[in-house]
Write a protein that holds these residues in place. Structure first.
Motif, PDB file in Angstrom:
ATOM      1  N   SER A 189       1.729  11.019 -11.379  1.00  0.00           N
ATOM      2  CA  SER A 189       1.634  12.362 -11.957  1.00  0.00           C
ATOM      3  C   SER A 189       2.136  12.319 -13.391  1.00  0.00           C
ATOM      4  CB  SER A 189       2.461  13.359 -11.130  1.00  0.00           C
ATOM      5  OG  SER A 189       2.327  14.671 -11.647  1.00  0.00           O
ATOM      6  N   LEU A 190       1.576  13.184 -14.229  1.00  0.00           N
ATOM      7  CA  LEU A 190       1.962  13.242 -15.634  1.00  0.00           C
ATOM      8  C   LEU A 190       2.862  14.448 -15.897  1.00  0.00           C
ATOM      9  CD1 LEU A 190      -1.323  12.400 -17.605  1.00  0.00           C
ATOM     10  CD2 LEU A 190       0.593  10.904 -17.085  1.00  0.00           C
ATOM     11  N   LEU A 199       4.934  20.857 -18.565  1.00  0.00           N
ATOM     12  CA  LEU A 199       3.776  21.047 -17.698  1.00  0.00           C
ATOM     13  C   LEU A 199       3.637  19.831 -16.797  1.00  0.00           C
ATOM     14  CD1 LEU A 199       1.063  22.563 -16.989  1.00  0.00           C
ATOM     15  CD2 LEU A 199       0.004  21.163 -18.787  1.00  0.00           C
ATOM     16  N   ILE A 200       3.391  20.062 -15.509  1.00  0.00           N
ATOM     17  CA  ILE A 200       3.201  18.964 -14.558  1.00  0.00           C
ATOM     18  C   ILE A 200       1.743  18.961 -14.117  1.00  0.00           C
ATOM     19  CG2 ILE A 200       3.854  18.028 -12.311  1.00  0.00           C
ATOM     20  CD1 ILE A 200       6.547  19.536 -12.661  1.00  0.00           C
ATOM     21  N   LEU A 201       1.076  17.841 -14.293  1.00  0.00           N
ATOM     22  CA  LEU A 201      -0.313  17.724 -13.870  1.00  0.00           C
ATOM     23  C   LEU A 201      -0.391  17.333 -12.409  1.00  0.00           C
ATOM     24  CD1 LEU A 201      -0.554  17.651 -16.988  1.00  0.00           C
ATOM     25  CD2 LEU A 201      -2.525  16.142 -16.694  1.00  0.00           C
ATOM     26  N   SER A 202      -1.441  17.784 -11.741  1.00  0.00           N
ATOM     27  CA  SER A 202      -1.625  17.464 -10.324  1.00  0.00           C
ATOM     28  C   SER A 202      -1.640  15.962 -10.106  1.00  0.00           C
ATOM     29  CB  SER A 202      -2.948  18.066  -9.819  1.00  0.00           C
ATOM     30  OG  SER A 202      -2.908  19.471  -9.856  1.00  0.00           O
ATOM     31  N   PRO A 203      -1.104  15.493  -8.998  1.00  0.00           N
ATOM     32  CA  PRO A 203      -1.045  14.042  -8.753  1.00  0.00           C
ATOM     33  C   PRO A 203      -2.437  13.429  -8.615  1.00  0.00           C
ATOM     34  CG  PRO A 203       0.414  15.258  -7.259  1.00  0.00           C
ATOM     35  CD  PRO A 203      -0.455  16.272  -7.932  1.00  0.00           C
ATOM     36  N   CYS A 204      -2.543  12.170  -9.012  1.00  0.00           N
ATOM     37  CA  CYS A 204      -3.739  11.382  -8.762  1.00  0.00           C
ATOM     38  C   CYS A 204      -3.364  10.255  -7.802  1.00  0.00           C
ATOM     39  CB  CYS A 204      -4.309  10.802 -10.060  1.00  0.00           C
ATOM     40  SG  CYS A 204      -3.211   9.627 -10.883  1.00  0.00           S
ATOM     41  N   GLN A 205      -4.355   9.671  -7.144  1.00  0.00           N
ATOM     42  CA  GLN A 205      -4.107   8.501  -6.308  1.00  0.00           C
ATOM     43  C   GLN A 205      -4.528   7.257  -7.080  1.00  0.00           C
ATOM     44  OE1 GLN A 205      -5.868   8.582  -2.410  1.00  0.00           O
ATOM     45  NE2 GLN A 205      -4.771   6.768  -1.724  1.00  0.00           N
ATOM     46  N   THR A 206      -3.681   6.248  -7.086  1.00  0.00           N
ATOM     47  CA  THR A 206      -3.987   5.017  -7.811  1.00  0.00           C
ATOM     48  C   THR A 206      -4.206   3.874  -6.817  1.00  0.00           C
ATOM     49  OG1 THR A 206      -1.660   4.374  -8.047  1.00  0.00           O
ATOM     50  CG2 THR A 206      -2.606   5.766  -9.772  1.00  0.00           C
ATOM     51  N   PHE A 207      -5.090   2.969  -7.196  1.00  0.00           N
ATOM     52  CA  PHE A 207      -5.386   1.813  -6.359  1.00  0.00           C
ATOM     53  C   PHE A 207      -5.058   0.559  -7.168  1.00  0.00           C
ATOM     54  CE2 PHE A 207      -7.932   5.350  -4.998  1.00  0.00           C
ATOM     55  CZ  PHE A 207      -7.833   5.320  -3.621  1.00  0.00           C
ATOM     56  N   GLN A 208      -4.061  -0.190  -6.679  1.00  0.00           N
ATOM     57  CA  GLN A 208      -3.530  -1.305  -7.459  1.00  0.00           C
ATOM     58  C   GLN A 208      -3.690  -2.632  -6.737  1.00  0.00           C
ATOM     59  OE1 GLN A 208      -0.036  -0.687  -9.664  1.00  0.00           O
ATOM     60  NE2 GLN A 208      -0.108   1.536  -9.561  1.00  0.00           N
ATOM     61  N   VAL A 216      -8.442   5.007 -10.372  1.00  0.00           N
ATOM     62  CA  VAL A 216      -7.682   6.254 -10.250  1.00  0.00           C
ATOM     63  C   VAL A 216      -8.590   7.322  -9.654  1.00  0.00           C
ATOM     64  CG1 VAL A 216      -6.493   8.101 -11.499  1.00  0.00           C
ATOM     65  CG2 VAL A 216      -6.185   5.728 -12.203  1.00  0.00           C
ATOM     66  N   ASN A 217      -8.109   7.992  -8.617  1.00  0.00           N
ATOM     67  CA  ASN A 217      -8.854   9.098  -8.005  1.00  0.00           C
ATOM     68  C   ASN A 217      -8.117  10.401  -8.324  1.00  0.00           C
ATOM     69  OD1 ASN A 217     -10.631  10.577  -6.433  1.00  0.00           O
ATOM     70  ND2 ASN A 217      -9.547  10.169  -4.530  1.00  0.00           N
ATOM     71  N   TYR A 218      -8.757  11.263  -9.144  1.00  0.00           N
ATOM     72  CA  TYR A 218      -8.096  12.503  -9.565  1.00  0.00           C
ATOM     73  C   TYR A 218      -8.989  13.695  -9.228  1.00  0.00           C
ATOM     74  CZ  TYR A 218      -5.806  16.035 -12.408  1.00  0.00           C
ATOM     75  OH  TYR A 218      -5.158  17.172 -12.809  1.00  0.00           O
ATOM     76  N   PRO A 219      -8.396  14.745  -8.622  1.00  0.00           N
ATOM     77  CA  PRO A 219      -7.013  14.815  -8.102  1.00  0.00           C
ATOM     78  C   PRO A 219      -6.898  14.077  -6.776  1.00  0.00           C
ATOM     79  CG  PRO A 219      -8.168  16.854  -7.637  1.00  0.00           C
ATOM     80  CD  PRO A 219      -9.127  16.012  -8.441  1.00  0.00           C
ATOM     81  N   ALA A 220      -5.682  13.725  -6.407  1.00  0.00           N
ATOM     82  CA  ALA A 220      -5.458  13.030  -5.140  1.00  0.00           C
ATOM     83  C   ALA A 220      -5.757  13.961  -3.970  1.00  0.00           C
ATOM     84  CB  ALA A 220      -4.013  12.541  -5.062  1.00  0.00           C
ATOM     85  N   VAL A 221      -6.394  13.424  -2.948  1.00  0.00           N
ATOM     86  CA  VAL A 221      -6.659  14.192  -1.723  1.00  0.00           C
ATOM     87  C   VAL A 221      -5.479  13.965  -0.779  1.00  0.00           C
ATOM     88  CG1 VAL A 221      -8.256  14.563   0.183  1.00  0.00           C
ATOM     89  CG2 VAL A 221      -9.141  13.872  -2.054  1.00  0.00           C
ATOM     90  N   ALA A 248       4.389   9.368 -17.544  1.00  0.00           N
ATOM     91  CA  ALA A 248       3.718   9.114 -16.269  1.00  0.00           C
ATOM     92  C   ALA A 248       4.720   8.548 -15.272  1.00  0.00           C
ATOM     93  CB  ALA A 248       2.558   8.141 -16.463  1.00  0.00           C
ATOM     94  N   PHE A 249       4.685   9.059 -14.038  1.00  0.00           N
ATOM     95  CA  PHE A 249       5.587   8.578 -12.983  1.00  0.00           C
ATOM     96  C   PHE A 249       4.776   8.213 -11.741  1.00  0.00           C
ATOM     97  CE2 PHE A 249       8.117  11.283 -15.728  1.00  0.00           C
ATOM     98  CZ  PHE A 249       9.262  10.527 -15.916  1.00  0.00           C
ATOM     99  N   GLU A 250       5.208   7.133 -11.089  1.00  0.00           N
ATOM    100  CA  GLU A 250       4.511   6.648  -9.900  1.00  0.00           C
ATOM    101  C   GLU A 250       5.294   6.987  -8.635  1.00  0.00           C
ATOM    102  OE1 GLU A 250       4.226   2.462 -10.766  1.00  0.00           O
ATOM    103  OE2 GLU A 250       2.200   2.696 -11.561  1.00  0.00           O
ATOM    104  N   PHE A 251       4.542   7.167  -7.544  1.00  0.00           N
ATOM    105  CA  PHE A 251       5.134   7.486  -6.250  1.00  0.00           C
ATOM    106  C   PHE A 251       4.525   6.569  -5.191  1.00  0.00           C
ATOM    107  CE2 PHE A 251       5.265  11.179  -8.926  1.00  0.00           C
ATOM    108  CZ  PHE A 251       6.521  11.723  -8.712  1.00  0.00           C
ATOM    109  N   PHE A 252       5.356   6.156  -4.215  1.00  0.00           N
ATOM    110  CA  PHE A 252       4.908   5.252  -3.162  1.00  0.00           C
ATOM    111  C   PHE A 252       5.120   5.893  -1.803  1.00  0.00           C
ATOM    112  CE2 PHE A 252       6.609   2.722  -6.696  1.00  0.00           C
ATOM    113  CZ  PHE A 252       5.439   2.082  -7.096  1.00  0.00           C
TER     114      PHE A 252
END
Length: 330
Positions: A189-190, A199-208, A216-221, A248-252
């Protein structure tokens, strides 16, 4: 209109540039290679090494403001370039320093009670023998590591010792050793910080793969509960992180329904476990029982209090007798 300099040309830089150009601003990139996504844009480019002060100063001198897209660039070097060129860097460098150095980053998260991966700071080879948890490990440079560079995985202490010898030999700085987690999903999320608001942007899903983001899949489902949890953490960061900029911050999300957090509550160090009702009703199977026992052993070893926040429907019937065996274990 501004001439916006962007240090780095990954996906974040690509989209920042597109947004800026759509508003009539011109964009100048400083890139280390021609393989970065930003090369697809109709922008201006300077190519050079991240340590090339002369080339970087030329880039700064041609920009009205500079935006940081990656963590490759040294805080000390950026501070010097900003001072010599008079060109302001965003995010502001005080904030960048707090996040660029992973040791300071972890301390910042701990201070504001943000849950993060269990970690240990290693300053020399002797520190490895004092690691308070077993492998497998994820090893990161305390600064300068980004997009696969400076990050690697090892299974045990002997492999870790052999692998990090070159790090200290080449004076690459301290290491952050993290307990490797079994990760189910990754999100990002940004945070956009202005002087008096954010301002906080909706989370995206990342594939690493190999610690490098490929898609990147935006917005995350995701469920509303996960969405609210990510936004709650981002809001806490937004309230406590000073200085303007885009962060930008990542979440697991881990694979089982139990997440161990080693943190502090009002300066009292403890080990805490949380059951995740969203994963199979928080039911207890072999992995959950193992995590509870592991947390208890760690708490005993470190003479720390151990708390568990339960949210469970009981034994996991899909695992049969194995799930029932977790009752005497825990």
């Amino acid at each position: 209109m501004y001439k916006i300099g962007i240090l780095g040309g990954g996906q974040l830089g690509f989209f920042l540039a597109k947004a800026a150009m759509a508003k009539g601003h011109s964009v100048l990139f400083y890139l280390q290679s021609e393989d970065e996504p930003a090369n697809q844009l109709k922008a201006s480019f300077i190519y050079g090494d991240k340590h090339d002060q002369e080339q970087l100063l030329a880039f700064f001198s041609q920009s009205d403001i500079v935006l940081l897209e990656s963590e490759f660039y040294s805080y000390d070097l950026l501070f010097k370039l900003e001072k010599e060129s008079g060109c302001t860097v965003y995010p502001r460098l005080d904030s960048y320093k707090k996040l660029w150095n992973k040791e300071e980053q972890k301390n910042f998260f701990s201070k504001i009670n943000i849950p993060c991966t269990k970690y240990y700071l290693v300053k020399d080879l002797d520190d490895i023998q004092s690691l308070p948890f077993e492998g497998p490990y994820v090893v990161k440079l305390s600064y300068g590591g980004y997009d696969g560079y400076g990050n690697f995985e090892v299974e045990d202490k002997s492999a870790l010792t052999a692998k990090v010898k070159n790090v200290f030999k080449n004076d690459l700085g301290h290491l952050i050793i993290e307990k490797k987690l079994e990760i189910k999903n990754e999100y990002a999320s940004l945070l956009v910080k202005a002087k008096n608001d954010y301002l906080i942007l909706s989370p995206c899903q990342t594939f690493q793969k190999n610690h490098i983001c490929h898609l990147v899949n935006y917005p995350a489902v995701i469920t509303q509960k996960k969405y609210n949890k990510i936004l709650s953490i981002m809001d806490q960061i937004g309230k406590n992180l000073e200085g303007e900029g885009v962060f930008a911050f990542e979440f697991f999300e881990t694979t089982d329904g139990f997440i161990l957090v080693n943190g502090k509550i009002k300066d009292i160090e403890l080990v805490t476990g949380f059951m995740n009702f969203e994963f199979m009703g928080g039911s207890m199977g072999r992995a959950v029982g193992g995590a509870i026992v592991k947390g208890a052993k760690f708490a005993i070893e470190k003479n720390l209090p151990y708390t568990i926040v339960t949210s469970s429907g009981g034994a996991r019937m899909q695992e049969g007798i194995i799930s029932l065996m977790q009752m005497p274990r825990t």
